[in-house]
Design a protein around this motif. Structure first.
Motif, short mmCIF file in Angstrom:
data_model
loop_
_atom_site.label_atom_id
_atom_site.label_comp_id
_atom_site.label_asym_id
_atom_site.label_seq_id
_atom_site.Cartn_x
_atom_site.Cartn_y
_atom_site.Cartn_z
N ILE A 101 10.76 2.82 5.00
CA ILE A 101 11.33 1.72 5.79
C ILE A 101 10.47 0.46 5.62
O ILE A 101 9.26 0.48 5.88
N ASP A 102 11.10 -0.63 5.20
CA ASP A 102 10.35 -1.86 4.94
C ASP A 102 10.36 -2.78 6.16
O ASP A 102 10.96 -3.87 6.14
N ASP A 103 9.68 -2.35 7.21
CA ASP A 103 9.61 -3.15 8.44
C ASP A 103 8.22 -3.77 8.62
O ASP A 103 7.85 -4.18 9.71
N MET A 104 7.44 -3.86 7.51
CA MET A 104 6.09 -4.42 7.56
C MET A 104 6.00 -5.64 6.67
O MET A 104 6.82 -5.84 5.76
N GLN A 105 5.01 -6.47 6.95
CA GLN A 105 4.76 -7.65 6.14
C GLN A 105 3.30 -7.69 5.71
O GLN A 105 2.40 -7.43 6.50
N VAL A 106 3.09 -8.02 4.43
CA VAL A 106 1.76 -8.19 3.87
C VAL A 106 1.75 -9.49 3.10
O VAL A 106 2.50 -9.66 2.14
N ASN A 107 0.94 -10.44 3.54
CA ASN A 107 0.85 -11.77 2.91
C ASN A 107 2.22 -12.44 2.83
O ASN A 107 2.58 -13.05 1.81
N GLY A 108 3.00 -12.33 3.92
CA GLY A 108 4.30 -12.97 3.98
C GLY A 108 5.38 -12.26 3.21
O GLY A 108 6.51 -12.77 3.10
N ARG A 109 5.11 -11.08 2.67
CA ARG A 109 6.09 -10.34 1.87
C ARG A 109 6.51 -9.10 2.63
O ARG A 109 5.69 -8.36 3.17
N GLN A 110 7.82 -8.83 2.66
CA GLN A 110 8.34 -7.66 3.34
C GLN A 110 8.06 -6.42 2.49
O GLN A 110 8.45 -6.35 1.31
N VAL A 111 7.38 -5.43 3.07
CA VAL A 111 7.01 -4.22 2.34
C VAL A 111 7.28 -3.00 3.22
O VAL A 111 7.52 -3.12 4.42
N ASP A 112 7.23 -1.83 2.60
CA ASP A 112 7.41 -0.61 3.38
C ASP A 112 6.10 -0.22 4.06
O ASP A 112 5.05 -0.82 3.83
N ARG A 113 6.15 0.81 4.87
CA ARG A 113 5.01 1.19 5.69
C ARG A 113 3.84 1.71 4.85
O ARG A 113 2.68 1.43 5.16
N LEU A 114 4.13 2.44 3.79
CA LEU A 114 3.05 2.99 2.97
C LEU A 114 2.29 1.88 2.25
O LEU A 114 1.06 1.94 2.15
N VAL A 115 2.99 0.88 1.75
CA VAL A 115 2.32 -0.24 1.09
C VAL A 115 1.38 -0.95 2.05
O VAL A 115 0.25 -1.31 1.69
N MET A 116 1.83 -1.14 3.30
CA MET A 116 0.98 -1.79 4.29
C MET A 116 -0.25 -0.94 4.60
O MET A 116 -1.38 -1.45 4.70
N ILE A 117 -0.05 0.37 4.72
CA ILE A 117 -1.19 1.26 4.99
C ILE A 117 -2.20 1.21 3.83
O ILE A 117 -3.42 1.13 4.05
N LYS A 118 -1.70 1.24 2.61
CA LYS A 118 -2.60 1.16 1.45
C LYS A 118 -3.38 -0.15 1.47
O LYS A 118 -4.59 -0.17 1.18
N TYR A 119 -2.69 -1.24 1.78
CA TYR A 119 -3.32 -2.56 1.76
C TYR A 119 -4.47 -2.65 2.76
O TYR A 119 -5.57 -3.12 2.43
N VAL A 120 -4.25 -2.19 3.97
CA VAL A 120 -5.28 -2.30 5.01
C VAL A 120 -6.32 -1.19 4.88
O VAL A 120 -7.52 -1.42 5.05
N LEU A 121 -5.86 0.02 4.57
CA LEU A 121 -6.77 1.15 4.50
C LEU A 121 -7.76 1.03 3.34
O LEU A 121 -8.89 1.51 3.44
N SER A 122 -7.36 0.38 2.25
CA SER A 122 -8.26 0.21 1.11
C SER A 122 -9.49 -0.59 1.51
O SER A 122 -10.62 -0.26 1.12
N ASP A 123 -9.29 -1.64 2.29
CA ASP A 123 -10.43 -2.44 2.76
C ASP A 123 -11.30 -1.63 3.72
O ASP A 123 -12.53 -1.71 3.69
N PHE A 124 -10.68 -0.83 4.56
CA PHE A 124 -11.42 0.03 5.48
C PHE A 124 -12.30 1.02 4.72
O PHE A 124 -13.46 1.26 5.07
N ILE A 125 -11.76 1.58 3.64
CA ILE A 125 -12.51 2.54 2.83
C ILE A 125 -13.72 1.87 2.18
O ILE A 125 -14.83 2.41 2.17
N GLN A 126 -13.52 0.69 1.61
CA GLN A 126 -14.61 0.01 0.91
C GLN A 126 -15.74 -0.40 1.86
O GLN A 126 -16.88 -0.59 1.42
#
Length: 334
Positions: A101-126
């Protein structure tokens, strides 16, 4: 500091000299009879003597270089401290079909939930310098994608390579918690923290969430649950645009129960900003104390004497050619 890792190798230095002095070698030299040709000139004999002299000298230097390389010369840097405190965090990420389900936004772009999790979680991991991280992916069942490790880059890469539907379409939350319990059993003196991200309810698996919660409590594992999904979403239908709740399948009651029973907390992530704020809170988890360790950077230097030995070996091979060219030049001028 410069040192040799295997200094005892230097006992091999006199080995060629000892072989040269063997009785059998001396007898062979005494038996040999050299009959000079009448056509040999004094010049040729002098050049041969010089060639032999340089060959012996270069051979000695080559042997010295080879022995030095075998002794493993190395340079030890200044001692460096390794972080003595860290956390053991197991990340469990939902890959069920509803994550599309693409109900998330990353940098102004509509994305699905997994893409958003990857985007934020990658920074958390580093940011987890000094922490051990593991990765569990779950849908129809749960799979260990990365065991607890200090290699943050590998965990990030494995997360980026995950795709929705990789392990099915349903949601086995109980299996994910149970697998984390099993993996933590192999780690002693650990704070045992599981961060579970999902957007639905338990619909599959061999272990129910209630059973998994009891296992986590018995093994003193703290579970932080995160419910992912927006509250509102505009969708197109036959009757026009209408507002729906894309997270109506999210079982917040169950996720809250798991977190409360294990001493953790339940968080609601409706967008990327919410998830980033949740990770900032998770950064405040108390780290466990580990044995203090130090390391010294080591740089191997054996290839330097090996390169010198190789260059001198080539030079020995070129000596006869050089003297041959010199003789031809002299004969031509004569």
């Amino acid at each position: 500091m410069f040192e040799f890792a295997w200094p005892w190798v230097f006992i091999a230095l006199p080995l060629p000299f000892l072989i040269w002095k063997l009785p059998a070698r001396q007898q062979q030299q005494s038996v040999a009879l050299k009959v000079p040709s009448l056509t040999d000139s004094f010049t040729d004999q002098t050049q041969q003597t010089k060639s032999s002299y340089w060959k012996y000298l270069l051979a000695i230097v080559i042997w010295l270089c080879l022995v030095c390389a075998a002794a493993r010369p190395q340079w030890l840097g200044e001692p460096m401290s390794i972080p003595a405190e860290g956390r053991d965090l197991m990340l469990a990420v939902d890959l069920s079909g509803s994550m599309k389900i693409d109900d998330m936004q990353v940098n102004g772009r509509q994305v699905d939930r997994l893409v958003m999790i990857k985007y934020v979680l990658s920074d958390f991991i580093q940011r987890r310098i000094g922490d051990r991280l593991g990765l569990i992916l779950f849908a129809d069942t749960a799979y260990l994608q990365a065991p607890l490790t200090y290699d943050r880059d590998t965990v990030t890469k494995l997360l980026d390579e995950s795709v929705i539907g990789l392990v099915g379409e349903q949601t086995a939350i109980g299996d994910a918690v149970g697998l984390a319990v099993k993996r933590f059993e192999q780690k002693k003196d650990s704070n045992r923290v599981l961060i579970l991200l999902t957007d639905g309810q338990n619909t599959a698996g061999n272990i129910s969430p209630a059973q998994a919660t009891e296992l986590a409590k018995a093994n003193k594992i703290t579970v932080y649950t995160i419910g992912v999904g927006a509250d509102q979403m505009q969708v197109q239908s036959f009757f026009g645009t209408r507002t729906v709740n894309p997270s109506q399948e999210l079982d917040e009651k169950m996720l809250t129960h798991i977190a409360d029973e294990t001493g953790g907390r339940y968080f609601r992530a409706r967008d990327a900003e919410d998830l980033e704020h949740i990770y900032e809170i998770l950064d405040e988890l108390e780290p466990i104390a580990r044995e203090s360790r130090q390391m010294r950077p080591l740089q191997a230097l054996f290839y330097y004497p090996l390169l010198v030995a190789l260059a001198l070996s080539l030079l020995i091979g070129l000596l006869p050619l050089g003297y041959s060219i010199q003789n031809r030049w002299r004969n031509h001028n004569a």
